[in-house]
Design an enzyme around this catalytic site. Structure first.
Site, PDB file in Angstrom:
ATOM      1  N   ASP A  84       0.851  -1.185   0.000  1.00 46.76           N
ATOM      2  CA  ASP A  84       0.000   0.000   0.000  1.00 46.76           C
ATOM      3  C   ASP A  84       0.896   1.248   0.000  1.00 46.76           C
ATOM      4  OD1 ASP A  84      -2.375   1.413   0.144  1.00 46.76           O
ATOM      5  OD2 ASP A  84      -2.583   1.204   2.323  1.00 46.76           O
ATOM      6  N   HIS A  85       0.671   2.149  -0.931  1.00 42.44           N
ATOM      7  CA  HIS A  85       1.433   3.409  -1.017  1.00 42.44           C
ATOM      8  C   HIS A  85       2.957   3.218  -1.044  1.00 42.44           C
ATOM      9  CE1 HIS A  85      -2.026   6.079  -0.750  1.00 42.44           C
ATOM     10  NE2 HIS A  85      -2.512   5.262   0.159  1.00 42.44           N
ATOM     11  N   ASN A 229     -10.303   0.614   0.057  1.00 37.39           N
ATOM     12  CA  ASN A 229      -9.294   0.461   1.106  1.00 37.39           C
ATOM     13  C   ASN A 229      -9.870   0.825   2.463  1.00 37.39           C
ATOM     14  OD1 ASN A 229      -7.787   0.129  -1.208  1.00 37.39           O
ATOM     15  ND2 ASN A 229      -6.080   1.388  -0.498  1.00 37.39           N
TER      16      ASN A 229
END
Ligand SMILES: [Zn+2]
Length: 282
Positions: A84-85, A229
């Site tokens: 994530d990210h 998310n």
């Protein structure tokens, strides 16, 4: 079964539902999420931020833990292990090298050309490892994992360029959602969402899914969102339950303390699966 996100998200796009992405923080959370998704026969994306990976001991530890839990808990639903990210090309490549099946490269803080260039490099590496890639355009506001940014709505033409020039598998256009707790009503731009979905024809991702009311989530799913998310909401229900537990029970066994949030967390996971429509879609 660990898979990349391509098939489950394309199925969600065709079936007009969304797959939940839940962020994990430790072994117990991973187990709670896997068990509840298995119970509801829902595909699931386990999101791991760079901070969470570092906390758990590194990408290699997270990957080994998820793979082994998947086996020992006899999980049959598709499970995606997703960075994530990811903040750099190197970080995304490291996750891929350690067995992640999907990565997000978030170069949204740079100008569009740099974002495209970094994303392209990740896609090239990922494709050769059968790993899927998500990228972000515009800025999702708020704060997550110690990283804050101001909300800036994505431009449709920028989203289309990012997709066309990189060939990413799914895209997270910032369209009014923020990370963490919302200050005031979230204002999602559903028209732009539909336009980007139509022009790119790939699954869209909604970050900051916690704190958006159910009606808006349903409308987002109708408008092309295929992955939602969820991070803050699980943190809140888990920590509230734990706080109640330690108040009444003078517990000191860490297993009992961490587990005291299990029921509340699983209920929230089930609610999200029902809301997103991924029940029985494994
Ligand atoms: Zn996010």
């Amino acid at each position: 079964m660990l898979v990349n996100a391509k098939e489950i998200l394309n199925k969600a796009k065709d079936g007009k539902y969304a797959v939940p992405h839940f962020n994990i923080n430790n072994l117990e959370w991973t187990r709670f999420i896997l068990e509840e998704c298995e119970n509801n026969n829902s595909p699931v994306i386990l999101g791991v931020s760079e901070g969470a990976a570092k906390y758990m001991g590194g990408f290699n530890v997270v990957s080994a833990m998820v793979k082994e839990l998947d086996k020992s808990l006899s999980i049959h639903v598709p499970v995606v292990l997703h960075l994530d990210h990811g903040s750099s090309v190197e970080s995304a490549e490291e996750a891929i090298d350690n067995g992640f099946t999907s990565v997000m490269i978030d170069a949204s803080k740079y100008d569009l050309d740099t974002n495209i260039n970094m994303t392209k490099q990740v896609v090239e590496y990922a494709k050769s490892h059968n790993v899927t890639v998500e990228a972000e355009v515009g800025h999702i506001g708020g704060s997550e994992d110690g990283v804050s940014s101001e909300l800036a709505y994505a431009k449709v033409e920028d989203a289309v360029r990012l997709y066309k020039e990189t060939n990413i598998d799914f895209i997270a256009p910032a369209l009014g959602s923020v990370h963490g707790i919302y200050k005031g009503e979230p204002k999602l731009d559903f028209d732009k969402m539909k336009e980007i979905a139509l022009l790119t024809n790939i699954p869209l991702v909604l970050h900051g899914g916690s704190g958006i009311d159910d009606e808006k989530i349903r409308k987002a799913v109708e408008s092309g969102i295929c992955k939602v998310n969820i991070n803050t909401e699980l943190q809140i229900v888990w920590s509230n339950a734990v706080r109640e537990f330690v108040k009444v029970d003078n517990a000191y066994d860490p297993r009992k303390i961490i587990k005291s949030g299990e029921e509340a967390m699983k209920k929230e996971i089930k609610d999200k699966i029902e809301l997103l429509g991924s029940l029985n879609k494994a």
